[in-house]
Design an enzyme around this catalytic site. Structure first.
Site, PDB file in Angstrom:
ATOM      1  CG  MET A  28      -1.837  -1.175   1.228  1.00 36.04           C
ATOM      2  SD  MET A  28      -3.422  -0.993   2.081  1.00 36.04           S
ATOM      3  CE  MET A  28      -2.723  -0.714   3.462  1.00 36.04           C
ATOM      4  CG  LEU A  31       7.572   1.659  -0.588  1.00 35.05           C
ATOM      5  CD1 LEU A  31       8.373   1.311  -1.934  1.00 35.05           C
ATOM      6  CD2 LEU A  31       6.309   0.702  -0.338  1.00 35.05           C
ATOM      7  CG  HIS A  35       6.866  -1.828   2.327  1.00 34.18           C
ATOM      8  ND1 HIS A  35       7.051  -0.590   3.026  1.00 34.18           N
ATOM      9  CD2 HIS A  35       5.710  -2.323   2.224  1.00 34.18           C
ATOM     10  CE1 HIS A  35       5.581  -0.524   3.562  1.00 34.18           C
ATOM     11  NE2 HIS A  35       4.857  -1.634   3.240  1.00 34.18           N
ATOM     12  CD  GLN A  59      -5.808  -3.825   2.671  1.00 41.95           C
ATOM     13  OE1 GLN A  59      -5.591  -4.444   1.500  1.00 41.95           O
ATOM     14  NE2 GLN A  59      -4.770  -3.833   3.661  1.00 41.95           N
ATOM     15  CE  LYS A 154       4.127  -4.558  11.385  1.00 44.14           C
ATOM     16  NZ  LYS A 154       2.753  -4.288  10.796  1.00 44.14           N
ATOM     17  CB  SER A 190       4.143  -0.655  10.856  1.00 47.81           C
ATOM     18  OG  SER A 190       2.941  -0.166  10.460  1.00 47.81           O
TER      19      SER A 190
HETATM   20  P1  AMP Z   1       1.465  -3.177   3.442  1.00 43.52           P
HETATM   21  O1  AMP Z   1       1.915  -1.989   2.827  1.00 43.52           O
HETATM   22  O2  AMP Z   1       1.444  -2.401   4.846  1.00 43.52           O
HETATM   23  O3  AMP Z   1       0.102  -3.505   3.032  1.00 43.52           O
HETATM   24  O4  AMP Z   1       2.593  -4.004   3.457  1.00 43.52           O
HETATM   25  C1  AMP Z   1       2.839  -4.648   2.134  1.00 43.52           C
HETATM   26  C2  AMP Z   1       3.832  -6.011   2.442  1.00 43.52           C
HETATM   27  O5  AMP Z   1       5.066  -5.546   3.280  1.00 43.52           O
HETATM   28  C3  AMP Z   1       3.181  -6.950   3.321  1.00 43.52           C
HETATM   29  O6  AMP Z   1       3.263  -8.142   2.878  1.00 43.52           O
HETATM   30  C4  AMP Z   1       3.524  -6.709   4.711  1.00 43.52           C
HETATM   31  O7  AMP Z   1       3.552  -7.971   5.577  1.00 43.52           O
HETATM   32  C5  AMP Z   1       5.167  -6.402   4.389  1.00 43.52           C
HETATM   33  N1  AMP Z   1       5.720  -5.866   5.524  1.00 43.52           N
HETATM   34  C6  AMP Z   1       5.145  -4.514   6.141  1.00 43.52           C
HETATM   35  N2  AMP Z   1       5.854  -4.149   7.369  1.00 43.52           N
HETATM   36  C7  AMP Z   1       7.038  -5.160   7.441  1.00 43.52           C
HETATM   37  C8  AMP Z   1       8.095  -5.569   7.973  1.00 43.52           C
HETATM   38  N3  AMP Z   1       8.323  -4.671   8.971  1.00 43.52           N
HETATM   39  N4  AMP Z   1       8.878  -6.260   7.669  1.00 43.52           N
HETATM   40  C9  AMP Z   1       8.668  -7.169   6.635  1.00 43.52           C
HETATM   41  N5  AMP Z   1       7.657  -7.145   5.832  1.00 43.52           N
HETATM   42  C10 AMP Z   1       6.822  -6.119   6.077  1.00 43.52           C
END
Ligand code: AMP
Length: 284
Positions: A28, A31, A35, A59, A154, A190
């Site tokens: 999303m 970054l 990511h 979501q 995560k 995050s």
């Molecule tokens: P998001 O942009 O939050 O939807 O995350 C996109 C992807 O990045 C998802 O597969 C998350 O699980 C992964 N992700 C988010 N934070 C982390 C982190 N700290 N370490 C590894 N992967 C992450």
């Protein structure tokens, strides 16, 4: 090389020209190093990686942060460019659709749902959230047709659900779970961490510290489950915990009497920000 597709048509035209397998990282945006670690793995595995940046309205619940979710496309692109300098021969295609209709042209007609797993734990607190996730991931897989897709551990429940979806629907995409990238303090990275004040960031250390403590009590043996549970019951007096659970790592069941691998899942809430984290423990 970096190519940006702002429409689905552009994405499909690029994908059509591809004659080798590709890796895929759905995000999303906004970054951070977590990511980027997923993209790094995709570029290790393939010459071309597709990377989506799409804040998926499906979501988010009605009272959640869809509107204020950070959208930082320019900075995101420079982070990807900077990783690409390590892979001068490789290509990243960034799919950054400008509006939700690009992704969901038939909008409300289709939903992909992994029942049971999606209603547990996080799904209880955020009804419909995982249906939104599986619906968008299915749709993105259908557009991108990746050989492998990379997800962070995560979001552990999300990872388990997507793996189940791929298995149940016989999708040709292999689901890869990638380790959690953390701040020095142990806090899992995050996009939502930026909602925290400096003081809350300090407080947030309790999450990972507590998970590590439970891991230590378990000590890789199912004999210590009761002791770990007693510790959890004490910890839960702090009302900031949304939940803190030990579940089976495969099916997320709270009955772990026969489990070989468990997952300790915790959500600690600071203000409006819910911080998710987890650890896996294999019994020997
Ligand atoms: P998001 O942009 O939050 O939807 O995350 C996109 C992807 O990045 C998802 O597969 C998350 O699980 C992964 N992700 C988010 N934070 C982390 C982190 N700290 N370490 C590894 N992967 C992450």
């Amino acid at each position: 090389m970096l190519i940006i597709a702002r429409t689905t048509e552009e994405l499909l035209n690029l994908r059509k020209k591809e004659n080798k397998d590709i890796g895929f990282v759905p995000t999303m945006g906004n970054l951070h190093a977590g990511h980027i670690s997923l993209l790094d793995q995709a570029l290790n595995d393939f010459d071309t990686a597709y990377f989506s940046i799409f804040v998926n309205p499906k979501q988010f619940g009605p009272n959640e942060d869809f509107n204020r979710y950070p959208r930082t496309l320019e900075q995101d692109i420079s982070q990807i460019e900077s990783l690409l300098t390590q892979y001068p021969q490789k290509t990243v295609v960034v799919y950054a659709p400008q509006n939700p209709e690009e992704v969901f042209p038939t909008n409300e007609r289709q939903t992909v749902s992994v029942t049971n797993l999606s209603e547990k734990i996080e799904g209880k607190i955020r009804p419909g959230h995982f249906d939104g996730v599986t619906t968008v991931v299915y749709r993105l897989f259908d557009l991108v047709k990746p050989k492998r897709a990379y997800f962070g551990l995560k979001d552990y429940q999300q990872y388990v659900i997507i793996k189940q979806m791929a298995k149940d629907l016989n999708l040709p995409t292999e689901i890869i779970g990638m380790p959690i990238v953390r701040e020095k303090s142990g806090l899992a990275m995050s996009s939502r961490n930026q909602y925290l004040t400096e003081e809350q960031k300090e407080e947030a250390r309790i999450l990972y510290r507590t998970l590590k403590k439970i891991e230590e009590i378990l000590g890789k043996s199912p004999r210590n489950i009761q002791q770990a549970q007693d510790y959890i019951n004490k910890v839960l007096f702090d009302p900031n915990w949304n939940y803190l659970l030990i579940v089976d790592a495969e099916n997320l069941s709270e009955d772990i009497s026969a489990s070989k691998k468990v997952s300790i899942l915790g959500v600690y809430q600071l203000g409006k920000t819910r911080l998710l984290d987890n650890l896996q423990v294999e019994f020997i």
